[in-house]
Design a protein around this motif. Structure first.
Motif, mmCIF file in Angstrom:
data_model
loop_
_atom_site.group_PDB
_atom_site.id
_atom_site.type_symbol
_atom_site.label_atom_id
_atom_site.label_comp_id
_atom_site.label_asym_id
_atom_site.label_seq_id
_atom_site.Cartn_x
_atom_site.Cartn_y
_atom_site.Cartn_z
ATOM 1 N N ILE A 29 -9.736 12.008 31.121
ATOM 2 C CA ILE A 29 -8.641 11.054 30.890
ATOM 3 C C ILE A 29 -9.093 9.957 29.939
ATOM 4 C CG2 ILE A 29 -7.032 9.461 31.989
ATOM 5 C CD1 ILE A 29 -7.299 11.155 34.535
ATOM 6 N N ILE A 30 -10.339 9.506 30.079
ATOM 7 C CA ILE A 30 -10.841 8.482 29.178
ATOM 8 C C ILE A 30 -10.884 9.011 27.748
ATOM 9 C CG2 ILE A 30 -12.895 7.132 28.566
ATOM 10 C CD1 ILE A 30 -13.364 6.708 31.526
ATOM 11 N N GLN A 31 -11.275 10.278 27.593
ATOM 12 C CA GLN A 31 -11.239 10.887 26.269
ATOM 13 C C GLN A 31 -9.835 10.821 25.668
ATOM 14 O OE1 GLN A 31 -13.535 13.310 24.221
ATOM 15 N NE2 GLN A 31 -14.844 11.644 24.921
ATOM 16 N N ARG A 32 -8.834 11.099 26.493
ATOM 17 C CA ARG A 32 -7.453 11.064 25.994
ATOM 18 C C ARG A 32 -7.003 9.638 25.681
ATOM 19 N NH1 ARG A 32 -2.810 14.260 26.246
ATOM 20 N NH2 ARG A 32 -4.240 16.032 26.192
ATOM 21 N N PHE B 210 -8.629 8.644 22.495
ATOM 22 C CA PHE B 210 -7.995 9.359 21.395
ATOM 23 C C PHE B 210 -6.694 8.671 20.990
ATOM 24 C CE2 PHE B 210 -4.851 12.435 19.961
ATOM 25 C CZ PHE B 210 -5.509 13.024 18.895
ATOM 26 N N GLN B 211 -5.875 8.290 21.965
ATOM 27 C CA GLN B 211 -4.594 7.652 21.659
ATOM 28 C C GLN B 211 -4.800 6.310 20.971
ATOM 29 O OE1 GLN B 211 -1.730 9.005 21.902
ATOM 30 N NE2 GLN B 211 -2.371 10.841 22.959
ATOM 31 N N MET B 212 -5.772 5.549 21.423
ATOM 32 C CA MET B 212 -5.990 4.235 20.819
ATOM 33 C C MET B 212 -6.561 4.356 19.410
ATOM 34 S SD MET B 212 -7.283 1.685 23.882
ATOM 35 C CE MET B 212 -8.285 2.864 24.792
ATOM 36 N N ILE B 213 -7.547 5.215 19.226
ATOM 37 C CA ILE B 213 -8.235 5.300 17.933
ATOM 38 C C ILE B 213 -7.410 6.074 16.912
ATOM 39 C CG2 ILE B 213 -10.293 6.150 16.740
ATOM 40 C CD1 ILE B 213 -11.813 5.753 19.372
ATOM 41 N N ILE B 214 -6.983 7.278 17.292
ATOM 42 C CA ILE B 214 -6.290 8.158 16.345
ATOM 43 C C ILE B 214 -4.791 7.892 16.316
ATOM 44 C CG2 ILE B 214 -5.896 10.556 15.669
ATOM 45 C CD1 ILE B 214 -8.801 9.617 15.465
ATOM 46 N N GLY B 215 -4.188 7.711 17.512
ATOM 47 C CA GLY B 215 -2.740 7.528 17.566
ATOM 48 C C GLY B 215 -2.270 6.178 17.062
ATOM 49 N N LEU B 216 -2.976 5.109 17.514
ATOM 50 C CA LEU B 216 -2.534 3.760 17.177
ATOM 51 C C LEU B 216 -3.437 3.060 16.175
ATOM 52 C CD1 LEU B 216 -1.432 2.480 20.701
ATOM 53 C CD2 LEU B 216 0.039 3.145 18.800
ATOM 54 N N GLY B 217 -4.587 3.653 15.867
ATOM 55 C CA GLY B 217 -5.484 3.035 14.909
ATOM 56 C C GLY B 217 -6.118 1.759 15.417
ATOM 57 N N GLN B 218 -6.366 1.674 16.727
ATOM 58 C CA GLN B 218 -6.924 0.469 17.334
ATOM 59 C C GLN B 218 -8.362 0.693 17.777
ATOM 60 O OE1 GLN B 218 -4.320 -0.176 20.656
ATOM 61 N NE2 GLN B 218 -2.831 -1.320 19.450
ATOM 62 N N LYS C 147 -6.073 17.531 4.580
ATOM 63 C CA LYS C 147 -6.319 18.689 5.425
ATOM 64 C C LYS C 147 -7.715 18.603 6.037
ATOM 65 C CE LYS C 147 -6.265 23.749 5.276
ATOM 66 N NZ LYS C 147 -6.035 24.933 4.412
ATOM 67 N N GLY C 148 -7.786 18.801 7.350
ATOM 68 C CA GLY C 148 -9.057 18.792 8.064
ATOM 69 C C GLY C 148 -9.530 17.418 8.495
ATOM 70 N N SER C 149 -8.787 16.362 8.111
ATOM 71 C CA SER C 149 -9.271 15.003 8.386
ATOM 72 C C SER C 149 -9.128 14.607 9.849
ATOM 73 C CB SER C 149 -8.512 14.000 7.511
ATOM 74 O OG SER C 149 -7.123 14.003 7.839
ATOM 75 N N LEU C 150 -8.132 15.161 10.545
ATOM 76 C CA LEU C 150 -7.881 14.725 11.911
ATOM 77 C C LEU C 150 -9.036 15.111 12.832
ATOM 78 C CD1 LEU C 150 -5.765 13.132 13.347
ATOM 79 C CD2 LEU C 150 -4.510 15.220 13.841
ATOM 80 N N LEU C 151 -9.491 16.345 12.754
ATOM 81 C CA LEU C 151 -10.617 16.763 13.595
ATOM 82 C C LEU C 151 -11.898 16.022 13.208
ATOM 83 C CD1 LEU C 151 -10.221 20.623 14.077
ATOM 84 C CD2 LEU C 151 -9.903 18.814 15.760
ATOM 85 N N LYS C 152 -12.076 15.776 11.922
ATOM 86 C CA LYS C 152 -13.260 15.025 11.496
ATOM 87 C C LYS C 152 -13.245 13.614 12.072
ATOM 88 C CE LYS C 152 -14.045 17.525 7.162
ATOM 89 N NZ LYS C 152 -14.036 17.448 5.674
ATOM 90 N N PRO D 253 -13.239 17.510 20.058
ATOM 91 C CA PRO D 253 -12.091 18.126 19.371
ATOM 92 C C PRO D 253 -11.148 18.822 20.334
ATOM 93 C CG PRO D 253 -14.133 18.603 18.199
ATOM 94 C CD PRO D 253 -14.534 17.956 19.492
ATOM 95 N N GLU D 254 -11.675 19.323 21.462
ATOM 96 C CA GLU D 254 -10.834 20.013 22.444
ATOM 97 C C GLU D 254 -9.742 19.097 22.991
ATOM 98 O OE1 GLU D 254 -14.055 19.945 22.413
ATOM 99 O OE2 GLU D 254 -14.721 22.038 22.164
ATOM 100 N N THR D 255 -9.990 17.780 22.965
ATOM 101 C CA THR D 255 -8.986 16.828 23.438
ATOM 102 C C THR D 255 -7.686 16.984 22.666
ATOM 103 O OG1 THR D 255 -10.694 15.236 24.056
ATOM 104 C CG2 THR D 255 -8.463 14.371 23.763
ATOM 105 N N LEU D 256 -7.812 17.141 21.365
ATOM 106 C CA LEU D 256 -6.632 17.332 20.516
ATOM 107 C C LEU D 256 -6.125 18.760 20.574
ATOM 108 C CD1 LEU D 256 -4.642 16.374 18.366
ATOM 109 C CD2 LEU D 256 -6.400 16.799 16.637
ATOM 110 N N MET D 257 -7.022 19.734 20.506
ATOM 111 C CA MET D 257 -6.610 21.132 20.443
ATOM 112 C C MET D 257 -5.877 21.561 21.717
ATOM 113 S SD MET D 257 -7.671 21.608 17.441
ATOM 114 C CE MET D 257 -7.662 23.352 17.045
ATOM 115 N N ASP D 258 -6.357 21.097 22.884
ATOM 116 C CA ASP D 258 -5.686 21.435 24.138
ATOM 117 C C ASP D 258 -4.281 20.856 24.187
ATOM 118 O OD1 ASP D 258 -7.941 22.775 24.902
ATOM 119 O OD2 ASP D 258 -8.658 21.244 26.294
#
Length: 612
Positions: A52-55, A58-66, A121-126, A135-140
């Motif tokens: 859950i912490i991984q998720r 992920f939401q704060m860093i990738i989703g909201l840019g925080q 292309k490919g930047s999100l997983l990087k 990466p499984e956090t996003l792929m799942d």
């Protein structure tokens, strides 16, 4: 069933140091032990605190840019836990039904997600790996969404034929709502239950509102946070009116102007952030079954006509504040987002066919509207691919669309849309270069197409020669080709194609389309061009001789015409004199009318050649 383990979760959460945006972290032994605690058990499958912490990170860093903070984790933890439980249940049901989401489908969806968010292309997983996340956090997350969407389509059978009773019901409802305002809107719904209470939902809504005000894309935020079924399409609700949504939400929409967003609107179950896209009033179309030959009119919403970079004749668009009810159009509007359909089917663009997919419905509808009134005659589309522009043509009221597609995979992908539209769409598997579009349906004919890059020029030359048989050609090309088609004397792009185009048609560039609008993005900008039959066409004596004159003149474009035209094998002095053209002129200086006079003079010397 999901069994939750709440004891000490917040304590465990608070005990973990924040993750830096630039670096991951390695928890201390005590912290690691807390993170591995079980947070939930979903039918014997475990979700740990760490998952859950991984998720949340992920939401704060990738989703909201925080940056990751304890406060942010506290706020998102219960939301992400419920989301992950839902995803576990979805995936379990997907597996039970024997649905297998292929890695290629996940990859295609990921690439589409990157394109829609203007990421390379490919930047999100990087980025995910760079900040220390799995990466499984996003792929799942993607796999669960795709599997559930496939399952829902199987259950709902969205492509089944529409019965006459259903059509009667839709028309009856439409007649009772005639003249009522309706709104093209989008929604982010934050459930009180999922957020962990009303106060938590309000805090999340405030945070989302700040992100949107800071420039975040509404559709991307809706996909990440909305608890509504519309999250899969970026929050889009389509056109809504009285009786279709909660009266509280309708009242909020009534106060919004297009392009504006509401403050959080409270309903019984949660908070809504509403985005107003367009407003209109509802008008009922004729029932197409009562008069087979009568078109079903669908008025365009009020908007300014597209700007031409060069003057072009009026396209006689109909502008109105009335929308029109049409059961087939309503059915097309209810289809899953094309991006989701393509990802679920595992379709990818094939370079052999010059394919670049357009998923943005606002853009494809803009192209369709530019084609003029579509309710009569036949609309020909070449290279429909998975059907982005095809859907737009149907949504804008086209009654007879013929799509010519060479790629057998795409022909198969369009079959459900053919069935859904009950005769309005016909797909032909063929090479468009070998077909005469005017034999494919009733007149008048309009060609509206996002042309494959590798055949665009030869196709348009063939259509220009027969342009008097068409109402218009509305075509997307590489910008370099569009500039050549619309160039005038003195322009750098002015050449043979400009003269042939200018002889047959009056043309203008409507608008440009950036590479990032496509999947995959091409390396060049594209342009939408409209071409209309020229009524004041000068006499050239023979199109064959006109083509020969322009080929000779532009074959050595830097030379004077007295030198460049020698390749024709005629008396160039007499030719230029008869055409009243200065021998020292160059090809790039001559107008279409002057080239036509040269062609006439060549016909006088050697005849017209083969019949035009």
């Amino acid at each position: 069933m999901a069994r939750l383990v709440y004891s000490s979760l917040l304590a465990a959460l608070l005990s973990v140091a924040p993750v830096s945006l630039e670096h991951g972290f390695t928890p201390k032994p005590a912290e690691a032990q807390e993170m591995l605690r079980i947070a939930a058990v979903v039918n014997d499958e475990i979700i740990s605190v760490y998952d859950i912490i991984q998720r949340t990170d992920f939401q704060m860093i990738i989703g909201l840019g925080q940056q990751v903070t304890d406060e942010g984790r506290n706020r998102l933890f219960p939301i992400m836990m419920r989301t992950m439980i839902d995803e576990k249940l979805m995936m379990q049901e997907v597996k039970r039904r024997g649905i297998n989401v292929q890695d290629e489908e996940v990859k295609a969806y990921l690439e589409a997600l990157e394109t829609s968010n203007n990421r390379p292309k490919g930047s999100l997983l990087k980025d995910v790996e760079r900040v220390g996340l799995r990466p499984e956090t996003l792929m799942d997350q993607i796999r669960a969404r795709l599997g559930w969407d496939i399952l829902n389509r199987q259950k709902v059978r969205a492509f089944r034929p529409i019965s006459d009773d259903e059509i009667d019901q839709v028309i009856g409802e439409a007649q009772s709502s005639q003249g009522q305002p309706e709104y093209l809107a989008a929604d982010i719904f934050l459930s009180f239950d999922s957020a962990g209470g009303e106060a938590a939902a309000q805090r999340l809504a405030d945070e989302i509102a700040r992100q949107l005000a800071g420039g975040a894309r509404f559709s991307a935020v809706a996909q990440q946070y909305s608890n509504s079924a519309s999250a899969t399409t970026g929050g889009d609700l389509g056109w809504v009116r009285t009786g279709q949504i909660d009266p509280v939400l309708l009242s909020a929409l009534e106060t919004l102007e297009p392009g504006r967003m509401s403050p959080p609107v409270r309903t019984v179950s949660g908070l809504h952030l509403l985005l107003m896209r367009e407003k209109a009033r509802r008008r009922v179309a004729a029932d197409p079954r009562r008069s087979p030959d009568a078109p079903v009119l669908r008025a365009h919403r009020s908007r300014k006509p597209p700007r031409l970079t060069r003057p072009a004749p009026s396209r006689h668009h109909r502008h109105s504040d009335l929308s029109v009810t049409d059961p087939i159009i309503d059915a097309v509007e209810r289809l899953p987002a094309l991006r989701v359909t393509v990802a679920a089917a595992g379709l990818t663009a094939d370079k052999r066919f010059g394919q670049h997919f357009l998923f943005d419905l606002n853009l494809t509808r803009r192209i369709a509207r530019a084609g003029g009134p579509l309710e009569t005659g036949t609309v020909i589309e070449v290279g429909p691919g998975p059907g982005g522009l095809t859907r737009a043509l149907l949504l804008e009221g086209a009654q007879h669309v013929v799509a010519i597609e060479k790629d057998r995979r795409m022909v198969a992908a369009l079959e459900p849309l053919v069935e859904l539209t009950r005769g309005r769409l016909k797909v032909i598997e063929a090479d468009a270069l070998g077909l005469d579009p005017t034999t494919l349906g009733p007149a008048p004919y309009r060609i509206i197409a996002n042309l494959p890059y590798n055949v665009g020029t030869p196709l348009v030359i063939a259509w220009l020669r027969a342009i008097d048989q068409y109402e218009s050609l509305t075509l997307m090309f590489q910008k370099e080709v569009a500039d050549r088609l619309t160039a005038v004397p003195g322009d750098d792009a002015y050449g043979r194609l400009s003269v042939i185009s200018g002889y047959f048609a009056q043309s203008g560039v409507l608008f440009d389309v950036p590479p990032e609008a496509f999947t995959p993005p091409p390396k060049v900008v594209s342009s939408v061009v409209q071409m209309l039959p020229r009524k004041d066409r000068p006499d050239c004596g023979s199109v064959l001789r006109l083509e020969q004159v322009t080929a000779a003149a532009f074959g050595q474009r830097r030379k004077m015409l007295r030198a460049s035209l020698k390749s024709l094998g005629v008396d160039t002095t007499a030719l230029l004199s008869d055409a009243q053209i200065e021998p020292t002129a160059r090809a790039e200086e001559l107008s279409v009318a002057e080239f036509s006079r040269l062609s006439l003079a060549l016909v006088a010397q050697i005849g017209p050649g083969r019949a035009d």
